[in-house]
Design a protein around this motif. Structure first.
Motif, PDB file in Angstrom:
ATOM      1  N   PRO A  15      54.685 -17.131   6.131  1.00  0.00           N
ATOM      2  CA  PRO A  15      54.192 -18.313   6.844  1.00  0.00           C
ATOM      3  C   PRO A  15      55.183 -18.768   7.909  1.00  0.00           C
ATOM      4  CG  PRO A  15      54.255 -18.687   4.457  1.00  0.00           C
ATOM      5  CD  PRO A  15      54.878 -17.361   4.698  1.00  0.00           C
ATOM      6  N   ASP A  16      54.661 -19.496   8.905  1.00  0.00           N
ATOM      7  CA  ASP A  16      55.469 -19.869  10.080  1.00  0.00           C
ATOM      8  C   ASP A  16      56.640 -20.786   9.744  1.00  0.00           C
ATOM      9  OD1 ASP A  16      53.800 -18.438  11.683  1.00  0.00           O
ATOM     10  OD2 ASP A  16      52.552 -20.152  12.253  1.00  0.00           O
ATOM     11  N   ARG A  17      56.439 -21.689   8.796  1.00  0.00           N
ATOM     12  CA  ARG A  17      57.469 -22.734   8.570  1.00  0.00           C
ATOM     13  C   ARG A  17      58.676 -22.154   7.832  1.00  0.00           C
ATOM     14  NH1 ARG A  17      57.365 -27.764   4.656  1.00  0.00           N
ATOM     15  NH2 ARG A  17      59.425 -28.574   5.210  1.00  0.00           N
ATOM     16  N   ILE A  18      59.838 -22.188   8.507  1.00  0.00           N
ATOM     17  CA  ILE A  18      61.084 -21.716   7.894  1.00  0.00           C
ATOM     18  C   ILE A  18      61.925 -22.934   7.531  1.00  0.00           C
ATOM     19  CG2 ILE A  18      63.206 -20.385   8.276  1.00  0.00           C
ATOM     20  CD1 ILE A  18      61.630 -18.698  10.316  1.00  0.00           C
ATOM     21  N   ALA A  48      51.663 -23.519   5.152  1.00  0.00           N
ATOM     22  CA  ALA A  48      51.124 -24.803   5.623  1.00  0.00           C
ATOM     23  C   ALA A  48      50.282 -25.427   4.511  1.00  0.00           C
ATOM     24  CB  ALA A  48      50.276 -24.583   6.871  1.00  0.00           C
ATOM     25  N   ASP A  49      50.106 -26.742   4.557  1.00  0.00           N
ATOM     26  CA  ASP A  49      49.386 -27.443   3.490  1.00  0.00           C
ATOM     27  C   ASP A  49      47.974 -26.891   3.279  1.00  0.00           C
ATOM     28  OD1 ASP A  49      51.558 -29.008   3.063  1.00  0.00           O
ATOM     29  OD2 ASP A  49      50.808 -30.746   4.193  1.00  0.00           O
ATOM     30  N   ASP A  50      47.354 -26.460   4.382  1.00  0.00           N
ATOM     31  CA  ASP A  50      45.970 -25.966   4.262  1.00  0.00           C
ATOM     32  C   ASP A  50      45.915 -24.431   4.191  1.00  0.00           C
ATOM     33  OD1 ASP A  50      46.791 -25.329   6.785  1.00  0.00           O
ATOM     34  OD2 ASP A  50      45.039 -26.172   7.815  1.00  0.00           O
ATOM     35  N   GLN A  51      47.031 -23.811   3.805  1.00  0.00           N
ATOM     36  CA  GLN A  51      47.104 -22.342   3.802  1.00  0.00           C
ATOM     37  C   GLN A  51      47.239 -21.845   2.357  1.00  0.00           C
ATOM     38  OE1 GLN A  51      50.583 -20.773   5.852  1.00  0.00           O
ATOM     39  NE2 GLN A  51      49.336 -19.104   6.694  1.00  0.00           N
ATOM     40  N   PRO A  52      46.151 -21.362   1.764  1.00  0.00           N
ATOM     41  CA  PRO A  52      46.221 -20.905   0.376  1.00  0.00           C
ATOM     42  C   PRO A  52      46.811 -19.501   0.251  1.00  0.00           C
ATOM     43  CG  PRO A  52      43.996 -20.649   1.190  1.00  0.00           C
ATOM     44  CD  PRO A  52      44.794 -21.268   2.315  1.00  0.00           C
ATOM     45  N   THR A  53      47.083 -19.118  -0.985  1.00  0.00           N
ATOM     46  CA  THR A  53      47.642 -17.787  -1.261  1.00  0.00           C
ATOM     47  C   THR A  53      46.783 -16.676  -0.663  1.00  0.00           C
ATOM     48  OG1 THR A  53      48.705 -18.592  -3.281  1.00  0.00           O
ATOM     49  CG2 THR A  53      48.284 -16.223  -3.151  1.00  0.00           C
ATOM     50  N   SER A 145      55.733 -22.797  -3.477  1.00  0.00           N
ATOM     51  CA  SER A 145      56.044 -24.162  -3.020  1.00  0.00           C
ATOM     52  C   SER A 145      55.081 -25.180  -3.641  1.00  0.00           C
ATOM     53  CB  SER A 145      55.983 -24.254  -1.498  1.00  0.00           C
ATOM     54  OG  SER A 145      54.673 -23.978  -1.042  1.00  0.00           O
ATOM     55  N   ARG A 146      53.903 -24.701  -4.071  1.00  0.00           N
ATOM     56  CA  ARG A 146      52.890 -25.612  -4.630  1.00  0.00           C
ATOM     57  C   ARG A 146      53.192 -26.017  -6.074  1.00  0.00           C
ATOM     58  NH1 ARG A 146      49.007 -24.013  -0.765  1.00  0.00           N
ATOM     59  NH2 ARG A 146      50.172 -24.652   1.057  1.00  0.00           N
ATOM     60  N   ASP A 161      57.434 -18.861  -0.146  1.00  0.00           N
ATOM     61  CA  ASP A 161      56.059 -18.343  -0.086  1.00  0.00           C
ATOM     62  C   ASP A 161      56.019 -17.079   0.779  1.00  0.00           C
ATOM     63  OD1 ASP A 161      55.489 -20.716  -1.414  1.00  0.00           O
ATOM     64  OD2 ASP A 161      54.780 -21.742   0.398  1.00  0.00           O
ATOM     65  N   GLY A 162      55.056 -16.202   0.483  1.00  0.00           N
ATOM     66  CA  GLY A 162      54.903 -14.997   1.299  1.00  0.00           C
ATOM     67  C   GLY A 162      53.976 -14.001   0.631  1.00  0.00           C
TER      68      GLY A 162
END
Ligand code: UT7
Length: 324
Positions: A15-18, A48-53, A145-146, A161-162
C-alpha cells in the motif's frame, strides 16, 4: 519422471502509505532506536482505510500473472493465506477470483497466521502433484494494521500490511534434487502455545474481530530453535545439507530471529533475503513479498535452491525447499 510445482511468476503489492518508526514516537513511549535495534524494522506500509485485504491480494496476483506472461484463463485455482480476511466469509480467495474476472476453477483461504504461506505452498504443491490442478495462484495477503492495539507499544510497532503472489504450475521433473519447483516441505503446530500469540476476539466468542496479543519475548525464545529445527528436517528429508541452500527467504518478523536462525544453520547473512526493515512483519505476506523483492533485485536467479521458513500464532511453523 515426477510432477513438480514450479514457480512461473512472482509479484507483490505494498500500500502507498509508508509509516516510519518516528511516527510512533508522538503517541507511544517508544523510539526509532528501540524499534530498529530490537526488531530491525525501520518502516512499514499501512493499507488505506477503505482498502481491504482482497484489494492488496488482487494487485499482487495481477503482478504475478504479468510476470508469468499468463492470464486468469491459464489458472485453475486460487489459494490465499491470510488471517485478516475482508469478511468472516466468503473467503478472500473468492474475492480475488471476482476481482480478476475469473468465473471458472476454485478459490479458498488457508489460515496459519505467519506460517500461512508455508501452509498454502504445501497445499498447492500437494494439489499439483496429485493432479488436482495444473496451475495455481498462491497468495499471501494481510492487513495486520486492522488488528493492532495502538496503545500497546510491544506489538503495534512491529506489523505492516502487504501482499505477495506466486504462479505455481505442474512441470515434469526427473524426481531428484536438481529439479526446479517445490522439492520438500515440513509443517508443524502445537496448540499448547495458544497464549503466546493470538487475537482476543472472534465470531464465536466476542463477536468482534479483536486485537493482537503477543508474549514477544517468550515467542522469541521458541522461534530460533523451531525455525532451525524445521529447516534441518526439511533439508534432510531430501538428503540436502544446510550449505546446499543458495538463499534463505525467511518470514520477516525480527532481524534477530532471521540472523539467529541463519547462524544456527551456518549460512552467512549475505545469503539471506531481508525485507523486514522496509515491510515490518506482514504475517503470511512476508515470504512472497521477500521472494518478489529478492527476484526483482536480481539476487534470486533461476536454478537457485531456496529455503523458506516461518513461525507464528498457533503456534504453527514450517519450511519449504524449492528450486527457483
Ligand atoms: O510473526 C510472528 C512471530 N513473531 C515473532 O516472532 C516476534 C518474536 N518476538 C520479538 O520479535 C521480540 O521479542 C520483540 C521485538 C517483540 C521484543 O524484543 P525483546 O528484546 O524480546 O524485548 P522484551 O519484550 O523483552 O522487552 C524489553 C523491554 C521491556 O521493558 P522492561 O520490562 O525491560 O522495562 C518492554 O516493556 O522493552 C520494552 N518495550 C519497548 N520499549 C520501547 C517493549 N516494546 C517497546 C517499544 N519501545 N516499542
Amino acid at each position: 519422471m515426477s510432477v513438480r510445482a514450479v514457480v512461473e511468476g512472482v509479484g507483490h503489492y505494498l500500500p502507498d502509505r509508508i509509516v516510519p518508526n518516528s511516527e510512533f514516537e508522538d503517541s507511544l513511549d517508544t523510539t526509532d532506536e528501540w524499534i530498529r535495534t530490537r526488531s530491525g524494522i525501520e518502516r512499514r506500509h499501512f493499507a488505506a482505510d477503505d482498502q481491504p485485504t482482497s484489494d492488496l491480494a488482487i494487485r499482487a496476483a495481477r503482478a504475478a500473472l504479468e510476470n508469468a506472461g499468463l492470464t486468469v484463463d491459464d489458472i485453475d485455482g486460487i489459494i490465499v493465506a491470510t488471517s485478516t480476511p475482508d469478511l468472516t466469509f466468503p473467503s478472500v480467495g473468492t474475492m480475488v477470483q471476482k476481482g480478476l474476472g475469473m468465473r471458472h476453477g476454485f478459490a479458498f483461504d488457508v489460515q496459519a497466521v505467519c506460517a500461512g504461506f508455508i501452509y498454502a505452498l504445501t497445499t498447492a504443491n500437494s494439489m499439483i502433484v496429485a493432479g488436482q490442478a495444473k496451475r495455481l495462484l498462491v497468495i499471501g495477503a494481510e492487513t495486520f494494521s486492522r488488528i493492532m492495539d495502538w496503545s500497546d507499544r510491544s506489538t503495534c510497532v512491529l506489523f505492516g500490511d502487504g501482499a505477495g503472489a506466486l504462479v505455481l504450475a505442474a512441470h515434469d521433473g526427473k524426481g531428484d534434487n536438481t529439479d526446479r519447483g517445490i522439492l520438500a516441505s515440513d509443517l508443524n503446530s502445537d496448540g499448547e502455545y495458544r497464549d503466546m500469540l493470538f487475537v482476543d476476539g472472534g465470531v464465536s466468542t466476542t463477536g468482534q474481530s479483536g486485537k493482537l496479543r503477543m508474549q514477544g519475548n517468550a515467542l522469541f525464545r521458541q522461534a530460533i530453535d523451531k525455525l532451525a529445527g524445521t529447516a534441518f528436517t526439511v533439508l534432510r528429508k531430501i538428503g540436502l545439507e544446510d550449505d546446499d541452500v543458495d538463499w534463505i527467504v525467511p518470514h520477516q518478523a525480527n532481524i534477530r530471529i532471521i540472523a539467529g536462525t541463519a547462524k544456527k544453520m551456518g549460512i552467512p547473512m549475505d545469503r539471506v533475503i531481508v525485507t523486514v526493515q522496509d515491510h515490518g512483519n506482514t504475517s503470511a505476506a512476508s515470504i512472497p513479498l521477500a521472494l518478489s523483492v529478492g527476484v526483482a533485485s536480481g539476487k534470486i536467479k533461476r536454478g537457485d535452491l531456496l529455503l523458506s521458513e516461518a513461525i507464528g500464532g498457533g503456534l504453527a511453523w514450517g519450511a519449504v525447499v524449492l528450486r527457483w
